[in-house]
Design a protein around this motif. Structure first.
Motif, PDB file in Angstrom:
ATOM      1  N   THR A  63       0.755  -1.076   0.027  1.00  0.00           N
ATOM      2  CA  THR A  63      -0.195   0.072  -0.181  1.00  0.00           C
ATOM      3  C   THR A  63       0.887   1.322   0.105  1.00  0.00           C
ATOM      4  O   THR A  63       2.036   1.300   0.101  1.00  0.00           O
ATOM      5  CB  THR A  63      -1.035   0.024   1.275  1.00  0.00           C
ATOM      6  N   SER A  65       0.634   5.518   1.303  1.00  0.00           N
ATOM      7  CA  SER A  65       0.074   6.507   2.234  1.00  0.00           C
ATOM      8  C   SER A  65       0.443   7.889   1.900  1.00  0.00           C
ATOM      9  O   SER A  65       1.536   8.198   1.514  1.00  0.00           O
ATOM     10  CB  SER A  65       0.235   6.230   3.634  1.00  0.00           C
ATOM     11  N   ARG A 324      -4.820   5.955   2.676  1.00  0.00           N
ATOM     12  CA  ARG A 324      -3.943   4.880   2.139  1.00  0.00           C
ATOM     13  C   ARG A 324      -4.690   4.376   0.699  1.00  0.00           C
ATOM     14  O   ARG A 324      -5.973   4.113   0.764  1.00  0.00           O
ATOM     15  CB  ARG A 324      -4.201   3.868   3.104  1.00  0.00           C
TER      16      ARG A 324
END
Length: 384
Positions: A63, A65, A324
């Motif tokens: 992921t 952010s 995110r």
């Protein structure tokens, strides 16, 4: 029968040894347990039940952010030095720890970073002339705070003419902070942790790529999408002040000026390939939206505006919006960190969570179809 189980156990252990990955300490311990158990069974001639061995597998999703804040003007020496902070004061001292929790940090530079240039506005009374000339040394605070990318597309980038624009760009460039949003620099790209980002910014003002020119904006986003992993778009648009808290989904005007249709613009940018959109300009916090699994903040309000700004009521809310996404830009979840400002005071965390309450309220009003769910600790997500 026991010889059969010993044979099966031997095959099992051989398969583990011959596997591409050597057994972990946990697996080795479990194999020893199986072996010891079979030995006991052999000695006592007991009936046993076959054992099924299952390795635990942990899946990790990569992921990204992002954190974004609104308008930043750390102090100005125009019309005089009384509008500058005390030397050595660090503007982000009370929010710095929040910034450290993200991959990419974004902000809007509301004004210039220049040590020279004459006021480009024709004002009879300088103290009633809102032109922002932040000395270049203040730029080091942006670097210290960890800003990766900044928009310079707004109605104050031209306050000190061409020299003010060029000095702002060169100051940010020298600090390693990506920036764009004027005709001389309509977009930029930068790479961090092997991810290539494309960034472009728009506003309705003289020196900036126009928020109303969809054709050129779409072409720019598509061009960036072809060469970058993630495309970030910023806009400075929408009518200003507490009479204009809501996203109208129509063209907004303020003092007779076309401030753009921020709803239509944001959607067209995502349709063209943008992955995340950060809006600012109205000097108040507005709603957020998720469209086609991409995140939009319609106004991040004021954030670090030292003097010369009206920070009464909701104008003093200074949200830090965290988002995110997957590495493909798909929205996963977000969080609102509520900060606040007072006149002549740099941002600090707000225990009353004013920014969170305002964003939650306006999002429910303006985008009920999105169905974003907010929790008391600031997180928000789409319904399951």
């Amino acid at each position: 029968m026991l010889k059969y189980f010993l044979f099966i156990a031997a095959l099992f252990m051989a398969s583990m040894v011959g596997a591409q990955n050597a057994p972990t300490p946990k697996e080795t311990k479990e194999l020893r347990t199986i072996t010891d158990t079979l030995r006991i069974f052999t000695s006592k001639k007991l009936r046993v039940t076959p054992i099924t061995y299952q390795k635990e597998v942990t899946l990790k999703i990569d992921t990204l952010s992002f954190m974004a804040v609104g308008d930043i003007m750390m102090g100005t020496d125009f019309p005089d030095a009384s509008y500058l902070p005390e030397k050595g004061a660090y503007p982000f001292q009370k929010v710095d720890s929040v910034f450290r929790k993200t991959d990419i940090l974004f902000g809007n530079l509301e004004g210039t970073l220049t040590d020279e240039g004459e006021n480009a506005k024709h004002c009879k009374d300088p103290k009633k002339c809102y032109s922002f000339r932040s000395p270049e040394y203040l730029g080091s605070h942006l670097q210290r705070a960890g800003f990766d990318v900044m928009s310079i597309a707004n109605n104050h980038i031209g306050d000190f003419g061409d020299v003010g624009i060029s000095n702002t760009i060169s100051t940010l460039d020298s600090l390693g902070i990506a920036n764009a949003g004027v005709y001389d620099k309509t977009f930029t790209t930068f790479t961090k942790d092997s991810i290539k980002y494309g960034f472009c910014a728009f506003a309705p003002n003289t020196d900036t790529p126009k928020i109303q020119n969809y054709k050129k904006a779409i072409a720019r986003v598509k061009m960036l999408k072809d060469s970058c992993d993630i495309v970030i778009v910023s806009f400075h648009g929408g009518a200003e002040g507490t009479d204009h808290l809501n996203v109208t989904r129509k063209t907004e005007k303020f003092y007779g000026e076309d401030r753009g249709n921020v709803y239509e613009f944001a959607h067209k940018m995502i349709d063209a390939g943008a992955d995340i959109i950060f809006g600012h300009g109205p000097h108040i916090t507005r709603a957020v939206e998720v469209y086609k699994n991409r995140f939009i903040a319609y106004s991040l309000g004021n954030f670090c505006t030292y003097k010369r700004f009206n920070l009464n009521g909701v104008k003093g809310y200074a949200p830090i919006v965290e988002v995110r996404t997957t590495k493909d830009g798909i929205f996963l979840e977000g969080k609102v960190h509520s900060a606040k400002q007072l006149d002549g005071v740099y941002p600090f965390m707000d225990k009353k969570e004013g920014a969170l309450s305002e964003i939650k309220r306006l999002t429910a009003m303006d985008f009920p179809e999105t169905g974003l769910i907010f929790t008391e600790d600031g997180y928000f997500r789409l319904p399951n």
